[in-house]
Design an enzyme around this catalytic site. Structure first.
Site, PDB file in Angstrom:
ATOM      1  CG  HIS A 144      37.781 -37.641 141.981  1.00 24.59           C
ATOM      2  ND1 HIS A 144      38.915 -37.634 142.764  1.00 24.59           N
ATOM      3  CD2 HIS A 144      37.401 -38.938 141.902  1.00 24.59           C
ATOM      4  CE1 HIS A 144      39.204 -38.871 143.128  1.00 24.59           C
ATOM      5  NE2 HIS A 144      38.276 -39.678 142.621  1.00 24.59           N
ATOM      6  CG  LEU A 145      33.813 -41.334 137.465  1.00 27.97           C
ATOM      7  CD1 LEU A 145      33.096 -40.978 136.191  1.00 27.97           C
ATOM      8  CD2 LEU A 145      34.451 -42.695 137.363  1.00 27.97           C
ATOM      9  CG  HIS A 146      31.143 -38.070 142.036  1.00 29.49           C
ATOM     10  ND1 HIS A 146      31.869 -37.098 141.374  1.00 29.49           N
ATOM     11  CD2 HIS A 146      29.942 -37.528 142.300  1.00 29.49           C
ATOM     12  CE1 HIS A 146      31.126 -36.011 141.240  1.00 29.49           C
ATOM     13  NE2 HIS A 146      29.947 -36.244 141.793  1.00 29.49           N
ATOM     14  CD  GLN A 147      27.429 -45.530 138.919  1.00 31.00           C
ATOM     15  OE1 GLN A 147      27.547 -45.188 137.759  1.00 31.00           O
ATOM     16  NE2 GLN A 147      27.377 -46.788 139.306  1.00 31.00           N
TER      17      GLN A 147
END
Length: 187
Positions: A144-147
């Protein structure tokens, strides 16, 4: 275990192991959960993803600072520095190239707003901003992409992380969330 000088503990063992020394100890047991892999995503399955589970929780309990239409901001449970937060799309996608144009724009807007809010609350001198794409690149939750938005201050890389491999966080995550969420609403 017997008492040492000045009330210091003295552990008696083979070869003098446990003999008291002049060092003080700063315990960070909360980091053990991270090291042992707690809260990691279960492969590519959204039901096993902590970022997907957070959205159904109360903001305070989940440490969510703000919710947008496509993205939300949440404190990092295992922060590198005080105020370390992440901008996370609601949609369970692993790669930056999988974001829609609308998600990309809102992710950028949340990152900008996070910087503004953290600066207002803490006076951060700078930021590390980025995302690790894939396990091989260091992503703890690769599915799950996260910045990450990590505030930095002059001198924040002092002896503690360099020598002691420990970060000193001056307040509990709930207190940090309260400050940042309040500032987010006012900005």
């Amino acid at each position: 275990m017997t008492g040492g000088q000045r009330g210091e503990p003295e552990l008696v063992g083979q070869d003098g192991v446990g003999v008291p020394d002049a060092l003080q100890r700063l315990w960070t047991p909360h980091r053990l959960a991270y090291v042992q892999g707690e809260n990691k995503a279960d492969g590519d399955q959204p039901h096993g993803c902590p970022f997907c589970r957070l959205v159904g929780m109360d903001d305070e309990q989940a440490l969510i600072l703000a919710r947008g239409e496509r993205v939300y901001a949440v404190l990092n449970l295992y922060p590198y520095n005080p105020g370390h937060l992440m901008a996370v799309p609601y949609r369970h996608v692993a790669d930056y190239t999988e974001l829609t144009a609308e998600e990309t724009v809102e992710l950028a807007e949340f990152t900008q707003r996070a910087m503004t809010v953290v600066r207002a609350v803490s006076g951060a001198h700078g930021f590390n901003i980025g995302m690790n794409q894939g396990v091989i690149a260091g992503a703890g939750i690769a599915a799950h992409l996260h910045q990450h938005v990590v505030p930095r201050w002059g001198g924040d890389a002092n002896f503690m992380p360099v020598v002691g491999h420990t970060k000193v966080l001056p307040q509990l995550l709930g207190q940090t969330r309260e400050l940042l969420a309040g500032a987010w609403r006012e900005s």
